[in-house]
Design a protein around this motif. Structure first.
Motif, PDB file in Angstrom:
ATOM      1  N   PHE A 224      74.888  18.204 -42.428  1.00 40.09           N
ATOM      2  CA  PHE A 224      74.851  16.842 -43.198  1.00 40.09           C
ATOM      3  C   PHE A 224      74.700  16.605 -43.999  1.00 40.09           C
ATOM      4  O   PHE A 224      73.787  16.763 -44.833  1.00 40.09           O
ATOM      5  CB  PHE A 224      73.772  16.032 -42.116  1.00 40.09           C
ATOM      6  N   GLU A 225      75.686  15.842 -44.723  1.00 38.37           N
ATOM      7  CA  GLU A 225      76.100  16.496 -45.763  1.00 38.37           C
ATOM      8  C   GLU A 225      75.924  15.150 -46.775  1.00 38.37           C
ATOM      9  O   GLU A 225      77.109  14.003 -46.662  1.00 38.37           O
ATOM     10  CB  GLU A 225      77.487  16.738 -46.798  1.00 38.37           C
ATOM     11  N   GLY A 230      76.547   6.802 -45.890  1.00 41.94           N
ATOM     12  CA  GLY A 230      76.292   7.709 -45.079  1.00 41.94           C
ATOM     13  C   GLY A 230      76.343   8.954 -45.262  1.00 41.94           C
ATOM     14  O   GLY A 230      76.546   9.864 -46.171  1.00 41.94           O
ATOM     15  N   TYR A 231      76.068  10.580 -44.319  1.00 43.38           N
ATOM     16  CA  TYR A 231      76.312  12.156 -44.033  1.00 43.38           C
ATOM     17  C   TYR A 231      77.806  12.016 -44.182  1.00 43.38           C
ATOM     18  O   TYR A 231      78.476  10.673 -43.017  1.00 43.38           O
ATOM     19  CB  TYR A 231      75.006  12.263 -43.582  1.00 43.38           C
ATOM     20  N   GLU A 265      81.856   8.533 -42.940  1.00 47.52           N
ATOM     21  CA  GLU A 265      80.494   8.570 -43.622  1.00 47.52           C
ATOM     22  C   GLU A 265      79.360   8.003 -42.004  1.00 47.52           C
ATOM     23  O   GLU A 265      80.969   7.502 -41.248  1.00 47.52           O
ATOM     24  CB  GLU A 265      80.895   8.512 -44.583  1.00 47.52           C
ATOM     25  N   TRP A 266      79.360   8.824 -41.929  1.00 45.17           N
ATOM     26  CA  TRP A 266      78.043   8.926 -40.822  1.00 45.17           C
ATOM     27  C   TRP A 266      76.792   7.871 -41.414  1.00 45.17           C
ATOM     28  O   TRP A 266      75.829   8.664 -41.485  1.00 45.17           O
ATOM     29  CB  TRP A 266      78.212   9.035 -40.082  1.00 45.17           C
ATOM     30  N   ASP A 267      76.681   6.661 -40.933  1.00 43.68           N
ATOM     31  CA  ASP A 267      74.713   6.496 -41.567  1.00 43.68           C
ATOM     32  C   ASP A 267      74.397   6.725 -40.081  1.00 43.68           C
ATOM     33  O   ASP A 267      73.980   6.372 -39.011  1.00 43.68           O
ATOM     34  CB  ASP A 267      74.906   4.449 -41.533  1.00 43.68           C
ATOM     35  N   VAL A 268      72.869   7.207 -40.557  1.00 42.39           N
ATOM     36  CA  VAL A 268      71.915   7.911 -39.092  1.00 42.39           C
ATOM     37  C   VAL A 268      70.460   6.646 -39.095  1.00 42.39           C
ATOM     38  O   VAL A 268      69.905   6.840 -40.360  1.00 42.39           O
ATOM     39  CB  VAL A 268      71.925   9.818 -39.920  1.00 42.39           C
ATOM     40  N   GLY A 274      65.870   9.902 -31.158  1.00 47.27           N
ATOM     41  CA  GLY A 274      66.813   9.880 -31.063  1.00 47.27           C
ATOM     42  C   GLY A 274      67.532   8.981 -32.104  1.00 47.27           C
ATOM     43  O   GLY A 274      67.252   8.298 -32.838  1.00 47.27           O
ATOM     44  N   TYR A 275      68.613   9.703 -32.505  1.00 44.51           N
ATOM     45  CA  TYR A 275      69.403   8.919 -34.285  1.00 44.51           C
ATOM     46  C   TYR A 275      70.905   8.441 -33.255  1.00 44.51           C
ATOM     47  O   TYR A 275      71.426   9.094 -32.711  1.00 44.51           O
ATOM     48  CB  TYR A 275      69.665   9.892 -35.143  1.00 44.51           C
ATOM     49  N   TYR A 276      71.328   7.281 -33.976  1.00 48.55           N
ATOM     50  CA  TYR A 276      72.201   7.031 -33.897  1.00 48.55           C
ATOM     51  C   TYR A 276      73.222   7.259 -35.179  1.00 48.55           C
ATOM     52  O   TYR A 276      72.777   7.627 -36.048  1.00 48.55           O
ATOM     53  CB  TYR A 276      72.191   5.266 -33.801  1.00 48.55           C
TER      54      TYR A 276
END
Length: 317
Positions: A224-225, A230-231, A265-268, A274-276
Motif C-alpha cells: 500500500f503505497e 489514496g493508496y 489510487e484507492w481510498d481505504v 473490514g475496509y472498503y
C-alpha cells in the motif's frame, strides 16, 4: 492468563481438531481437521467491558452463540451479537481454556472428544474432561489494530512512509493517510475469507485479479503505497498495480486488472470489521462478486452497499 484481543484458531485438547464454521451451513459450528489459512477456522476474540468475550468468525462474520446453558444446547453461528453471544474464558491449566456461556456453568464441549470431521459442538456442564478444553492459537492481531505500528503522537497516528523510503526534507506534503498505515498486506475478503490474488502471477497488463484460497504466495501480497487521494496497491510478485484503465466506463461490474503503468489510487475506509477500497470521487468499491468463496471468483467494482463481500481484512505481511 488472560486472552488478549486477536484472531485465534481454537484447538480441542482431546481431539486435536479445530472449532470450524461450516461453509455448507453457516449456522453450523463443528470440529474439523486443521485447515491453516482458512477463515472458517479463524475467530476474532474481543474482550467486552464486563470482561466477557465475543467470538466472531473471520469468513462468515457470524458470532458464536448458544440459546442457553442447558446440557446439549447446540453452539451455533448467528448473524447478530446478542447476550447469548457473550462468553467467559477461564484458564484450565496447561495453556488451555474453558469457554463458559456468560451467566452459566455450561461450557463449549466437543461431542465425546471425537476427532471426526463434522463432530457437533454443544454446551455441557463444566467437568475436567479434555473435550471441554481449548487451546487458543494466535494467528495475528485484530485487523485495524496497529498498536505495534503506532507512536505516541496526538491521535495515535504513525507518519506514513514516503515512496522509496528515502530521506530528504519537505516530501510529505499532500501525501495520503488512510485508515491503515502504509505497508505490505495480505488482502482477504471479509465474507469469504479468500484472498485478493493476481491470477497466475501474470506480469502482463490486463492480468486478472481474482478471489482465491489463501496460499500466502507473493501474488497475494500487496504494498500500500501512499499517493494523493489514496493508496496505490502494488503486487509483490510482479510489481504491477491494481488498476482501472482510463478506457473503462466507471460503472458496476468493471473489472480492475494488474497493470505496470496505470497506478490507480484507492481510498481505504473502514475499521476492524473490514475496509472498503473505494475509487476516489465515486461510490464504487472493490467487490468480490456475489461473495463467492470459489477459486477464480471475479473481483469487480460495484456501488458501495455495506455488504461484507465489499469489505476486506488487511493483514500485515
Amino acid at each position: 492468563m488472560t486472552i488478549r484481543d486477536g484472531v485465534y484458531r481454537l484447538k480441542n485438547l482431546k481431539s486435536g481438531t479445530y472449532l470450524d464454521n461450516s461453509e455448507k451451513n453457516r449456522e453450523t459450528i463443528h470440529g474439523w481437521d486443521s485447515r491453516p489459512g482458512s477463515g472458517n477456522q479463524e475467530w476474532e476474540v474481543r474482550q467486552q467491558n464486563d470482561d466477557s468475550y465475543i467470538l466472531r468468525n473471520v469468513a462468515s462474520r457470524r458470532y458464536v452463540h448458544a440459546s442457553g446453558g442447558r446440557d446439549g444446547t447446540k453452539v451455533k453461528a448467528e448473524d447478530t451479537e446478542r447476550e447469548a453471544s457473550h462468553w467467559n474464558i477461564r484458564d484450565a491449566g496447561d495453556n488451555t481454556y474453558n469457554i463458559y456461556l456468560k451467566g452459566s456453568n455450561g461450557v463449549i464441549d466437543l461431542d465425546m472428544g471425537k476427532d471426526e470431521n463434522g463432530t457437533s459442538i454443544s454446551i455441557w456442564g463444566h467437568t475436567e474432561a479434555r473435550q471441554q478444553r481449548w487451546k487458543f492459537e494466535k494467528v495475528r492481531d485484530l485487523g485495524g489494530d496497529h498498536r505495534e505500528d503506532r507512536r505516541d503522537q496526538p491521535g495515535g497516528q504513525q507518519p506514513l512512509p514516503q515512496p522509496g523510503g528515502g530521506g530528504g526534507g519537505g516530501g510529505g506534503a499532500g501525501r495520503y493517510q488512510g485508515a491503515v498505515p502504509a505497508g505490505r498486506y495480505w488482502v482477504r475478503n471479509a465474507h469469504s475469507g479468500t484472498a485478493m490474488d493476481l491470477s497466475g502471477s501474470n506480469p502482463n497488463d490486463g492480468a486478472a485479479i481474482i478471489g482465491y484460497q489463501v496460499t500466502q504466495g507473493n501474488n497475494q501480497q500487496w504494498d500500500f503505497e501512499p499517493g494523493v487521494q489514496g493508496y496505490r496497491l502494488r503486487n509483490i510478485a510482479t510489481g504491477t498495480y491494481l488498476s482501472v484503465r482510463p478506457t473503462d466506463q466507471l460503472q458496476d461490474g468493471v473489472l480492475p486488472t494488474g497493470n505496470k503503468n496505470i497506478q490507480t489510487e484507492w481510498d481505504v475506509q473502514g475499521d476492524s470489521n473490514g475496509y472498503y477500497l473505494q475509487l476516489p470521487g465515486t461510490n464504487l468499491v472493490v467487490d468480490l462478486a456475489q461473495g463467492s468463496a470459489q477459486d477464480g471468483a471475479k473481483i469487480c467494482l460495484w456501488t458501495r452497499s455495506g455488504a461484507n463481500n465489499q469489505r476486506w481484512l488487511l493483514i500485515r505481511a
